[in-house]
Design an enzyme around this catalytic site. Structure first.
Site, PDB file in Angstrom:
ATOM      1  N   SER A   6      36.530  39.248  45.172  1.00  0.00           N
ATOM      2  CA  SER A   6      37.100  40.657  45.001  1.00  0.00           C
ATOM      3  C   SER A   6      36.743  41.620  46.027  1.00  0.00           C
ATOM      4  O   SER A   6      35.627  41.753  46.321  1.00  0.00           O
ATOM      5  CB  SER A   6      36.839  41.296  43.419  1.00  0.00           C
ATOM      6  OG  SER A   6      37.115  42.548  43.383  1.00  0.00           O
ATOM      7  N   HIS A  30      41.065  38.452  45.455  1.00  0.00           N
ATOM      8  CA  HIS A  30      41.219  39.106  44.192  1.00  0.00           C
ATOM      9  C   HIS A  30      41.324  40.900  44.449  1.00  0.00           C
ATOM     10  O   HIS A  30      40.358  41.140  45.072  1.00  0.00           O
ATOM     11  CB  HIS A  30      39.920  39.024  43.255  1.00  0.00           C
ATOM     12  CG  HIS A  30      40.110  39.667  41.964  1.00  0.00           C
ATOM     13  ND1 HIS A  30      40.742  38.968  40.695  1.00  0.00           N
ATOM     14  CD2 HIS A  30      39.639  40.790  41.387  1.00  0.00           C
ATOM     15  CE1 HIS A  30      40.405  39.689  39.609  1.00  0.00           C
ATOM     16  NE2 HIS A  30      39.915  41.011  40.029  1.00  0.00           N
ATOM     17  N   ASP A  32      41.584  44.291  42.854  1.00  0.00           N
ATOM     18  CA  ASP A  32      41.586  45.231  41.712  1.00  0.00           C
ATOM     19  C   ASP A  32      42.034  46.611  41.696  1.00  0.00           C
ATOM     20  O   ASP A  32      41.678  47.567  42.300  1.00  0.00           O
ATOM     21  CB  ASP A  32      39.973  45.506  41.304  1.00  0.00           C
ATOM     22  CG  ASP A  32      39.017  44.280  40.918  1.00  0.00           C
ATOM     23  OD1 ASP A  32      39.626  43.614  39.775  1.00  0.00           O
ATOM     24  OD2 ASP A  32      38.062  43.890  41.615  1.00  0.00           O
ATOM     25  N   MET A  34      43.544  50.134  40.017  1.00  0.00           N
ATOM     26  CA  MET A  34      43.224  50.835  39.225  1.00  0.00           C
ATOM     27  C   MET A  34      43.878  51.903  39.207  1.00  0.00           C
ATOM     28  O   MET A  34      43.891  52.712  40.278  1.00  0.00           O
ATOM     29  CB  MET A  34      41.622  51.131  39.245  1.00  0.00           C
ATOM     30  CG  MET A  34      40.639  49.813  38.945  1.00  0.00           C
ATOM     31  SD  MET A  34      39.003  50.380  38.915  1.00  0.00           S
ATOM     32  CE  MET A  34      38.089  48.572  39.542  1.00  0.00           C
ATOM     33  N   HIS A  63      45.006  41.921  40.066  1.00  0.00           N
ATOM     34  CA  HIS A  63      44.517  42.355  38.735  1.00  0.00           C
ATOM     35  C   HIS A  63      44.633  43.769  38.517  1.00  0.00           C
ATOM     36  O   HIS A  63      44.232  44.510  39.025  1.00  0.00           O
ATOM     37  CB  HIS A  63      42.864  41.928  38.829  1.00  0.00           C
ATOM     38  CG  HIS A  63      42.165  42.370  37.287  1.00  0.00           C
ATOM     39  ND1 HIS A  63      40.702  42.443  37.246  1.00  0.00           N
ATOM     40  CD2 HIS A  63      42.573  42.735  36.201  1.00  0.00           C
ATOM     41  CE1 HIS A  63      40.595  42.993  36.142  1.00  0.00           C
ATOM     42  NE2 HIS A  63      41.790  43.040  35.362  1.00  0.00           N
ATOM     43  N   MET A  65      44.623  46.798  36.459  1.00  0.00           N
ATOM     44  CA  MET A  65      44.067  47.718  35.290  1.00  0.00           C
ATOM     45  C   MET A  65      44.835  48.913  35.453  1.00  0.00           C
ATOM     46  O   MET A  65      44.107  49.985  35.899  1.00  0.00           O
ATOM     47  CB  MET A  65      42.498  47.705  35.961  1.00  0.00           C
ATOM     48  CG  MET A  65      41.710  46.445  35.517  1.00  0.00           C
ATOM     49  SD  MET A  65      40.239  46.270  36.350  1.00  0.00           S
ATOM     50  CE  MET A  65      40.718  45.827  38.076  1.00  0.00           C
ATOM     51  N   MET A 134      37.492  38.978  30.980  1.00  0.00           N
ATOM     52  CA  MET A 134      36.532  40.090  31.384  1.00  0.00           C
ATOM     53  C   MET A 134      34.950  39.948  31.029  1.00  0.00           C
ATOM     54  O   MET A 134      34.826  39.983  29.769  1.00  0.00           O
ATOM     55  CB  MET A 134      36.722  41.551  31.474  1.00  0.00           C
ATOM     56  CG  MET A 134      38.112  42.072  31.835  1.00  0.00           C
ATOM     57  SD  MET A 134      38.192  42.136  33.743  1.00  0.00           S
ATOM     58  CE  MET A 134      36.591  43.160  34.166  1.00  0.00           C
ATOM     59  N   GLY A 139      36.408  48.604  35.611  1.00  0.00           N
ATOM     60  CA  GLY A 139      36.189  49.789  36.162  1.00  0.00           C
ATOM     61  C   GLY A 139      35.566  49.817  37.464  1.00  0.00           C
ATOM     62  O   GLY A 139      35.916  50.587  38.408  1.00  0.00           O
ATOM     63  N   GLY A 142      29.563  45.636  40.283  1.00  0.00           N
ATOM     64  CA  GLY A 142      28.219  45.813  40.314  1.00  0.00           C
ATOM     65  C   GLY A 142      27.370  45.834  38.879  1.00  0.00           C
ATOM     66  O   GLY A 142      26.189  46.539  38.966  1.00  0.00           O
ATOM     67  N   ASP A 172      35.521  37.167  35.137  1.00  0.00           N
ATOM     68  CA  ASP A 172      35.687  38.446  36.089  1.00  0.00           C
ATOM     69  C   ASP A 172      34.735  39.406  35.544  1.00  0.00           C
ATOM     70  O   ASP A 172      34.786  40.026  34.821  1.00  0.00           O
ATOM     71  CB  ASP A 172      37.025  38.931  36.260  1.00  0.00           C
ATOM     72  CG  ASP A 172      37.156  40.253  37.244  1.00  0.00           C
ATOM     73  OD1 ASP A 172      36.114  40.567  37.944  1.00  0.00           O
ATOM     74  OD2 ASP A 172      38.085  41.014  37.321  1.00  0.00           O
ATOM     75  N   GLY A 173      33.618  39.579  36.550  1.00  0.00           N
ATOM     76  CA  GLY A 173      32.597  40.516  36.081  1.00  0.00           C
ATOM     77  C   GLY A 173      31.189  40.373  36.225  1.00  0.00           C
ATOM     78  O   GLY A 173      30.864  39.500  35.245  1.00  0.00           O
ATOM     79  N   GLY A 174      30.377  40.723  36.975  1.00  0.00           N
ATOM     80  CA  GLY A 174      28.866  40.255  36.918  1.00  0.00           C
ATOM     81  C   GLY A 174      28.537  39.082  37.344  1.00  0.00           C
ATOM     82  O   GLY A 174      27.376  38.846  36.892  1.00  0.00           O
ATOM     83  N   SER A 195      30.394  41.937  44.254  1.00  0.00           N
ATOM     84  CA  SER A 195      29.157  42.218  44.465  1.00  0.00           C
ATOM     85  C   SER A 195      28.359  41.276  45.296  1.00  0.00           C
ATOM     86  O   SER A 195      27.586  41.202  46.212  1.00  0.00           O
ATOM     87  CB  SER A 195      28.001  43.126  43.704  1.00  0.00           C
ATOM     88  OG  SER A 195      28.961  44.130  42.940  1.00  0.00           O
TER      89      SER A 195
HETATM   90  C1  DX5 Z   1      35.797  45.195  37.466  1.00  0.00           C
HETATM   91  C2  DX5 Z   1      36.787  44.193  38.304  1.00  0.00           C
HETATM   92  C3  DX5 Z   1      35.982  43.160  39.067  1.00  0.00           C
HETATM   93  C4  DX5 Z   1      35.056  43.620  40.001  1.00  0.00           C
HETATM   94  C5  DX5 Z   1      33.826  42.515  39.746  1.00  0.00           C
HETATM   95  O1  DX5 Z   1      36.705  46.348  36.871  1.00  0.00           O
HETATM   96  O2  DX5 Z   1      38.055  43.883  37.435  1.00  0.00           O
HETATM   97  O3  DX5 Z   1      37.052  42.351  39.572  1.00  0.00           O
HETATM   98  O4  DX5 Z   1      35.135  43.728  41.168  1.00  0.00           O
HETATM   99  O5  DX5 Z   1      32.713  43.064  40.537  1.00  0.00           O
HETATM  100  P1  DX5 Z   1      31.368  42.291  40.393  1.00  0.00           P
HETATM  101  O6  DX5 Z   1      31.522  40.850  40.922  1.00  0.00           O
HETATM  102  O7  DX5 Z   1      30.443  43.135  41.571  1.00  0.00           O
HETATM  103  O8  DX5 Z   1      30.639  42.533  38.930  1.00  0.00           O
HETATM  104 ZN    ZN Z   2      39.037  42.262  38.667  1.00  0.00          ZN
END
Ligand code: DX5
Ligand code: ZN
Length: 216
Positions: A6, A30, A32, A34, A63, A65, A134, A139, A142, A172-174, A195
Protein backbone atom coordinates in the site's frame (compact mmCIF):
# COMPACT_ATOMS: atom_id res chain seq x y z
CA UNK A 1 -0.35 -15.92 -1.62
CA UNK A 2 -0.05 -12.48 -3.20
CA UNK A 3 1.37 -9.28 -1.77
CA UNK A 4 -0.14 -5.85 -2.30
CA UNK A 5 2.08 -3.03 -1.01
CA UNK A 6 0.00 0.00 0.00
CA UNK A 7 1.34 3.39 -1.06
CA UNK A 8 -0.31 4.95 2.00
CA UNK A 9 3.01 4.93 3.87
CA UNK A 10 5.05 6.05 0.83
CA UNK A 11 6.53 9.52 0.33
CA UNK A 12 3.69 11.24 -1.58
CA UNK A 13 6.18 13.73 -3.00
CA UNK A 14 7.77 10.84 -4.88
CA UNK A 15 4.72 8.65 -5.43
CA UNK A 16 5.67 7.40 -8.90
CA UNK A 17 9.27 6.65 -7.92
CA UNK A 18 8.09 4.82 -4.83
CA UNK A 19 5.56 2.78 -6.80
CA UNK A 20 8.12 1.89 -9.47
CA UNK A 21 10.69 0.94 -6.84
CA UNK A 22 8.65 -2.09 -5.78
CA UNK A 23 6.30 -2.64 -8.77
CA UNK A 24 8.18 -5.60 -10.27
CA UNK A 25 8.15 -7.46 -6.94
CA UNK A 26 4.46 -6.83 -6.24
CA UNK A 27 1.38 -8.77 -7.27
CA UNK A 28 -0.75 -5.64 -6.88
CA UNK A 29 -0.25 -2.03 -5.87
CA UNK A 30 -2.81 -1.12 -3.21
CA UNK A 31 -4.30 2.39 -3.36
CA UNK A 32 -6.13 3.64 -0.27
CA UNK A 33 -8.71 6.12 -1.52
CA UNK A 34 -10.24 8.09 1.39
CA UNK A 35 -12.81 10.86 1.27
CA UNK A 36 -12.59 12.42 4.75
CA UNK A 37 -16.18 11.30 5.31
CA UNK A 38 -16.36 7.51 5.42
CA UNK A 39 -13.02 7.66 7.24
CA UNK A 40 -11.43 10.62 9.05
CA UNK A 41 -8.60 11.05 6.54
CA UNK A 42 -8.14 12.31 2.98
CA UNK A 43 -5.72 10.81 0.49
CA UNK A 44 -6.01 10.79 -3.29
CA UNK A 45 -8.73 10.13 -5.84
CA UNK A 46 -9.11 9.15 -9.49
CA UNK A 47 -6.98 12.02 -10.84
CA UNK A 48 -3.88 10.82 -9.02
CA UNK A 49 -4.51 7.08 -9.35
CA UNK A 50 -5.27 7.39 -13.10
CA UNK A 51 -2.08 9.37 -13.71
CA UNK A 52 -0.05 6.60 -12.09
CA UNK A 53 -2.04 3.90 -13.87
CA UNK A 54 -0.62 5.03 -17.17
CA UNK A 55 2.94 4.71 -15.92
CA UNK A 56 2.89 1.45 -13.95
CA UNK A 57 2.07 -1.96 -15.43
CA UNK A 58 1.58 -3.88 -12.15
CA UNK A 59 -2.12 -4.58 -11.47
CA UNK A 60 -3.81 -2.01 -9.26
CA UNK A 61 -5.86 -2.82 -6.15
CA UNK A 62 -8.06 0.19 -5.44
CA UNK A 63 -9.53 0.22 -1.93
CA UNK A 64 -12.37 2.73 -1.77
CA UNK A 65 -12.94 4.03 1.75
CA UNK A 66 -15.56 6.48 0.59
CA UNK A 67 -19.23 7.17 1.24
CA UNK A 68 -20.36 6.95 -2.39
CA UNK A 69 -18.45 4.21 -4.21
CA UNK A 70 -21.13 3.83 -6.88
CA UNK A 71 -20.63 7.41 -7.99
CA UNK A 72 -16.84 7.42 -8.00
CA UNK A 73 -15.79 3.89 -9.01
CA UNK A 74 -16.38 4.60 -12.74
CA UNK A 75 -13.97 7.55 -12.54
CA UNK A 76 -11.02 5.17 -12.15
CA UNK A 77 -9.39 4.15 -15.42
CA UNK A 78 -8.55 0.56 -14.72
CA UNK A 79 -6.93 -2.24 -16.69
CA UNK A 80 -8.57 -5.60 -17.04
CA UNK A 81 -7.85 -7.66 -13.92
CA UNK A 82 -7.41 -4.70 -11.57
CA UNK A 83 -9.21 -4.94 -8.25
CA UNK A 84 -11.69 -2.44 -6.86
CA UNK A 85 -13.13 -2.87 -3.39
CA UNK A 86 -15.61 -0.76 -1.46
CA UNK A 87 -17.07 -1.00 2.02
CA UNK A 88 -20.24 -2.90 2.77
CA UNK A 89 -20.93 -0.38 5.56
CA UNK A 90 -21.02 2.49 3.04
CA UNK A 91 -23.91 1.27 0.90
CA UNK A 92 -27.49 0.12 1.36
CA UNK A 93 -27.18 -2.43 -1.48
CA UNK A 94 -23.75 -3.51 -2.72
CA UNK A 95 -25.03 -5.45 -5.74
CA UNK A 96 -25.38 -2.51 -8.20
CA UNK A 97 -21.89 -1.32 -7.25
CA UNK A 98 -20.46 -4.79 -7.84
CA UNK A 99 -22.20 -4.87 -11.25
CA UNK A 100 -20.77 -1.47 -12.17
CA UNK A 101 -17.24 -2.58 -11.21
CA UNK A 102 -17.62 -5.75 -13.28
CA UNK A 103 -18.84 -3.74 -16.28
CA UNK A 104 -15.68 -1.66 -15.99
CA UNK A 105 -13.64 -4.87 -16.43
CA UNK A 106 -12.30 -4.95 -12.86
CA UNK A 107 -12.66 -7.61 -10.20
CA UNK A 108 -15.00 -6.55 -7.41
CA UNK A 109 -14.38 -6.85 -3.69
CA UNK A 110 -16.37 -6.06 -0.57
CA UNK A 111 -14.44 -4.65 2.38
CA UNK A 112 -15.44 -5.12 6.01
CA UNK A 113 -14.50 -2.94 8.98
CA UNK A 114 -13.14 -5.00 11.91
CA UNK A 115 -16.47 -4.95 13.77
CA UNK A 116 -18.63 -5.93 10.80
CA UNK A 117 -19.44 -9.65 11.09
CA UNK A 118 -19.08 -12.15 8.26
CA UNK A 119 -22.81 -12.81 8.50
CA UNK A 120 -23.37 -9.35 6.97
CA UNK A 121 -21.54 -10.26 3.78
CA UNK A 122 -22.50 -13.92 3.48
CA UNK A 123 -25.39 -13.44 1.04
CA UNK A 124 -23.22 -11.37 -1.33
CA UNK A 125 -20.28 -13.79 -1.52
CA UNK A 126 -21.48 -15.44 -4.73
CA UNK A 127 -21.36 -12.10 -6.55
CA UNK A 128 -17.90 -10.89 -5.56
CA UNK A 129 -14.35 -11.87 -6.52
CA UNK A 130 -12.69 -11.06 -3.21
CA UNK A 131 -13.45 -10.20 0.38
CA UNK A 132 -11.28 -7.56 2.04
CA UNK A 133 -11.05 -8.16 5.77
CA UNK A 134 -9.76 -5.09 7.59
CA UNK A 135 -7.47 -5.89 10.50
CA UNK A 136 -7.34 -2.26 11.70
CA UNK A 137 -9.96 0.50 11.69
CA UNK A 138 -9.73 1.98 8.18
CA UNK A 139 -8.19 5.43 7.91
CA UNK A 140 -4.52 5.35 8.74
CA UNK A 141 -1.37 3.35 8.17
CA UNK A 142 0.82 2.29 11.09
CA UNK A 143 -1.82 0.81 13.43
CA UNK A 144 -1.51 -2.51 15.25
CA UNK A 145 -3.01 -5.69 13.82
CA UNK A 146 -6.20 -6.68 15.66
CA UNK A 147 -5.53 -10.24 16.83
CA UNK A 148 -9.19 -11.29 16.62
CA UNK A 149 -8.92 -10.94 12.82
CA UNK A 150 -7.12 -14.29 12.56
CA UNK A 151 -10.26 -16.13 13.61
CA UNK A 152 -12.35 -14.03 11.19
CA UNK A 153 -10.02 -15.02 8.33
CA UNK A 154 -10.30 -18.71 9.26
CA UNK A 155 -14.09 -18.47 9.41
CA UNK A 156 -14.25 -16.65 6.08
CA UNK A 157 -12.06 -19.33 4.51
CA UNK A 158 -14.37 -22.03 5.84
CA UNK A 159 -17.53 -20.20 4.75
CA UNK A 160 -16.17 -19.78 1.20
CA UNK A 161 -15.14 -23.43 1.09
CA UNK A 162 -18.53 -24.59 2.33
CA UNK A 163 -20.26 -22.61 -0.40
CA UNK A 164 -17.81 -23.96 -3.02
CA UNK A 165 -16.92 -20.42 -4.10
CA UNK A 166 -13.61 -19.11 -5.38
CA UNK A 167 -13.72 -15.77 -3.54
CA UNK A 168 -10.23 -14.62 -2.54
CA UNK A 169 -9.54 -13.25 0.93
CA UNK A 170 -7.54 -10.04 1.26
CA UNK A 171 -6.25 -8.88 4.64
CA UNK A 172 -5.37 -5.24 5.24
CA UNK A 173 -3.87 -3.42 8.24
CA UNK A 174 -1.07 -3.89 10.71
CA UNK A 175 0.73 -6.61 8.76
CA UNK A 176 4.41 -6.97 9.57
CA UNK A 177 7.28 -9.45 9.56
CA UNK A 178 6.16 -10.88 12.91
CA UNK A 179 2.57 -11.73 11.95
CA UNK A 180 2.48 -12.27 8.17
CA UNK A 181 3.11 -16.00 8.37
CA UNK A 182 0.18 -16.54 10.73
CA UNK A 183 -2.07 -14.38 8.55
CA UNK A 184 -1.15 -16.39 5.46
CA UNK A 185 -1.73 -19.64 7.30
CA UNK A 186 -5.14 -18.47 8.52
CA UNK A 187 -6.22 -18.31 4.89
CA UNK A 188 -5.32 -14.94 3.36
CA UNK A 189 -4.80 -14.97 -0.42
CA UNK A 190 -3.77 -11.32 -0.77
CA UNK A 191 -1.96 -9.45 1.99
CA UNK A 192 -1.62 -5.66 2.11
CA UNK A 193 1.22 -3.85 3.88
CA UNK A 194 2.10 -0.17 3.98
CA UNK A 195 4.35 0.68 6.95
CA UNK A 196 6.09 -2.71 6.90
CA UNK A 197 7.33 -1.84 3.40
CA UNK A 198 7.42 1.94 2.87
CA UNK A 199 8.16 2.68 6.51
CA UNK A 200 11.41 0.70 6.19
CA UNK A 201 14.81 1.98 5.11
CA UNK A 202 14.87 -0.40 2.12
CA UNK A 203 11.31 -1.05 0.85
CA UNK A 204 12.45 -3.65 -1.70
CA UNK A 205 14.30 -5.69 0.89
CA UNK A 206 11.38 -5.39 3.31
CA UNK A 207 8.94 -6.62 0.66
CA UNK A 208 11.17 -9.56 -0.25
CA UNK A 209 11.47 -10.50 3.41
CA UNK A 210 7.67 -10.34 3.91
CA UNK A 211 7.18 -12.52 0.86
CA UNK A 212 9.66 -15.12 2.10
CA UNK A 213 8.06 -15.17 5.56
CA UNK A 214 4.55 -15.48 4.18
CA UNK A 215 5.35 -18.64 2.27
CA UNK A 216 7.65 -20.17 4.93
C1 DX5 B 1 -5.95 1.62 6.24
C2 DX5 B 1 -5.64 1.15 4.85
C3 DX5 B 1 -4.53 0.18 4.80
C4 DX5 B 1 -3.23 0.77 5.30
C5 DX5 B 1 -2.39 -0.30 5.90
O1 DX5 B 1 -7.11 2.35 6.22
O2 DX5 B 1 -6.75 0.52 4.27
O3 DX5 B 1 -4.35 -0.28 3.46
O4 DX5 B 1 -2.49 1.36 4.27
O5 DX5 B 1 -1.30 0.30 6.53
P1 DX5 B 1 -0.35 -0.54 7.48
O6 DX5 B 1 0.17 -1.69 6.69
O7 DX5 B 1 0.72 0.43 7.85
O8 DX5 B 1 -1.19 -0.97 8.64
ZN1 ZN C 1 -6.32 -0.50 2.25
Amino acid sequence: MKLAPSLLAADFGRLLDQALAIADLSDYLHWDVMDGHFVPNLTFGPVVVNALRERVSTPFDIHLMITDPHRYAPHFRIRSGDLISFHLEAVSDPVPVVETIHKMGARAGLALRPKTPLSAVERFLAQIDFLLIMSVEPGFAGQSFLAETLEKIRQARELIRRKSLSVEIEVDGGVNAQNIREIARAGADIIVAASAIFGQRDPRAALQELCALAIS
